[in-house]
Design an enzyme around this catalytic site. Structure first.
Site, mmCIF file in Angstrom:
data_model
loop_
_atom_site.group_PDB
_atom_site.id
_atom_site.type_symbol
_atom_site.label_atom_id
_atom_site.label_comp_id
_atom_site.label_asym_id
_atom_site.label_seq_id
_atom_site.Cartn_x
_atom_site.Cartn_y
_atom_site.Cartn_z
ATOM 1 N N HIS A 40 4.533 5.061 -2.664
ATOM 2 C CA HIS A 40 4.839 6.390 -2.118
ATOM 3 C C HIS A 40 6.277 6.498 -1.588
ATOM 4 C CE1 HIS A 40 0.647 6.950 -2.644
ATOM 5 N NE2 HIS A 40 0.239 6.523 -1.485
ATOM 6 N N ASP A 85 0.815 -1.212 0.000
ATOM 7 C CA ASP A 85 0.000 0.000 0.000
ATOM 8 C C ASP A 85 0.857 1.274 0.000
ATOM 9 O OD1 ASP A 85 -2.454 1.462 0.196
ATOM 10 O OD2 ASP A 85 -2.117 1.732 2.344
#
Ligand code: BG6
Length: 489
Positions: free
Chosen positions: A237, A232
């Protein structure tokens, strides 16, 4: 103001759409960036959803925008942009033809197809668009991270969507790249001679990149429990931030040059397998804890399951095997239900090579650059200085503080607004290339596999803490410690 465009949000009533996309479009409208002929089609799955769509959207805006952003007059105008439409991805029926008829009123207008739906149905959705003849020369496809579940599934998705859209027309989103502060990171590095000269293993001791969140599952149990923090957050990110910190200067700020430099960094990440994984990574899962006296449940209670070994926290030590970064550890950390919400990059410089003051002047702290991306946008540099109130030579650290919220008072970051408008205007520089996705998975997959093989449970940490003790130990082994916002070292 952007040229008028049509955007079709597949998954129009879903979490992403209501929480991020509709608020982002409302902000664009509020800031005069949506031309009046722009149309927002939101796919719904039942007549009931269509009937309640405007109410649902208005509620979502009130929930997810700051109080001063929402006002009823603006909403009355904005809602004329919204067109809920019935679409079932499983069947190409008269509703698809109706959409085509409406959109074909202008076949030159830019079309943005935003897939806010599970990746398993991306292919079917693109196939429908193709079959019904909705894909024009001015059409763009927007897809979200994490793309796939591992390298193989990401490749399958990329291959599938490439059957319908040219690569130049596929916009892979990592919303961190849309944050103004993340773009500022490149501006900081490549427009200031003072940083770039020192940006290497000669001067830098180590780098920390940390994204801590206070939220828990937020109703996304189905997705999150399969994914975990590694898929995730780290695969996308955190690795994107690492790339921006570590990459060489691109020749130009355009998609091709930036993506090429980022891929080089990802390729240089030292692979971790088997025992390396146990040595360099820590997985955690939160148990019940409290925030300012308020109790919150643990992960398993939120999940309503007796057992899950999904990690809600990851800390790891990575190395980039190239000339610039040889032997400089990059410590990455992310977690849910941590003590504070904060995303920041710490560049820890080395000690001075030779001490010229006596011990009586006090200890020397090496320089540190803190680039905080959220909740506030701050750049801080600690430097050693003389204590001016003391006649004796006493040294102490002082902080140069640049707070962008003071400088740019009107600034309100909305990464999705920026990225949607960029897709509509064909600005590709903040999107991710297929090869970046593949290379990032190529590094992450063996780590996840080693965790699976080891079969060990994640370490537990209390909600409201900075993660498991083992995360602190990871840095302590190297004689270092995490920089925790507000607490110093
Ligand atoms: C998303 C993750 O990509 O980023 C979420 O799926 C996470 O789990 C979110 O909460 C964090 O984004 P931001 O912008 O709030 O830091």
């Amino acid at each position: 103001m952007t040229n008028p465009f049509d955007i079709v949000i597949f998954g129009g009533t879903g979490d992403l759409s209501l929480r991020k996309l509709i608020p982002a479009l409302y902000r664009a409208f509020r800031e005069d960036q949506l031309a009046p002929e722009t149309r927002i089609f939101a796919s719904c799955r039942s007549q009931k959803d269509i009937d309640s769509y405007l109410d649902t959207s208005s509620l979502a805006l009130q929930q997810h925008l700051a109080a001063e952003e929402f006002n009823i007059e603006l909403w009355e105008q904005f809602k004329t942009y919204l067109h809920p439409i019935m679409l079932d991805i499983a069947i190409v029926d008269e509703h698809w033809s109706a959409l085509k008829k409406v959109m074909d009123s202008d076949t030159d207008k830019v079309r943005v197809f935003y897939l806010a739906i599970p990746p398993a149905i991306f292919g079917q959705c693109c196939n429908n668009l193709d079959e019904i003849g909705l894909i024009t020369a001015n059409s763009r496809l927007v897809v979200e991270k994490p793309l796939g579940y591992d390298a193989a599934s990401a490749d399958a998705i990329n291959t599938e969507i490439a059957r319908y859209f040219e690569d130049d027309n596929i916009y892979r989103i990592d919303h961190y790249l849309g944050k103004e502060t993340v773009q500022n990171l490149m501006a900081l590095r490549f427009t200031n001679v003072i940083f770039e000269q020192l940006w290497n293993s000669k001067s830098i001791d180590h780098v920390q990149i940390s994204i801590s969140e206070t939220v828990g599952l937020e109703g996304r149990a189905g997705f999150y429990n399969d994914a975990g923090a590694m898929r995730d957050m780290v695969q996308n990110h955190l690795l994107q931030l690492l790339c921006l910190v570590a990459m060489e200067s691109p020749n130009k700020v355009n998609a091709k040059s930036i993506q090429a430099e980022k891929i080089k960094v990802l390729e240089a990440l030292r692979p971790m397998r088997g025992e390396d994984v146990a040595k360099h990574t820590v997985r955690g899962q939160y148990v019940a804890g409290s925030y300012f006296g308020e109790l919150v449940s643990g992960y398993l209670e939120e999940l309503d399951s007796a057992n899950s070994t999904t990690e809600t926290f990851v800390a790891l030590r990575a190395y980039i095997d190239n000339w610039r970064w040889a032997r400089v550890p990059f410590y990455l950390r992310t977690g849910k239900r941590m003590k504070a919400r904060c995303a920041e990059i710490i560049i820890q410089f080395k000690d001075v090579p030779h001490r010229v003051y006596d011990d009586s002047a006090g200890p020397l702290a090496p320089n540190r650059l803190v680039i905080r991306l959220q909740p506030e946008e701050i750049i801080q540099m600690t430097v050693m200085s003389k204590n001016l109130e003391n006649m004796d030579m006493q040294l102490q650290p002082a902080t140069l503080n640049l707070n962008f919220s003071d400088t740019y008072k009107k600034f309100r970051s909305d990464a999705y607004k920026r990225l949607i408008l960029d897709a509509a205007m064909a600005n590709t520089s903040l999107f991710i290339h297929r090869d970046e996705v593949a290379t990032a998975w190529g590094w992450v997959d063996p780590i996840i596999e080693a965790w699976k093989q080891a079969g060990t449970a994640p370490y537990l940490y209390r909600a409201g803490s900075w993660g498991p003790n083992e995360s602190d130990e990871l840095l302590a082994e190297d004689g270092r410690s995490w920089f925790n916002t507000g607490e110093g070292e």
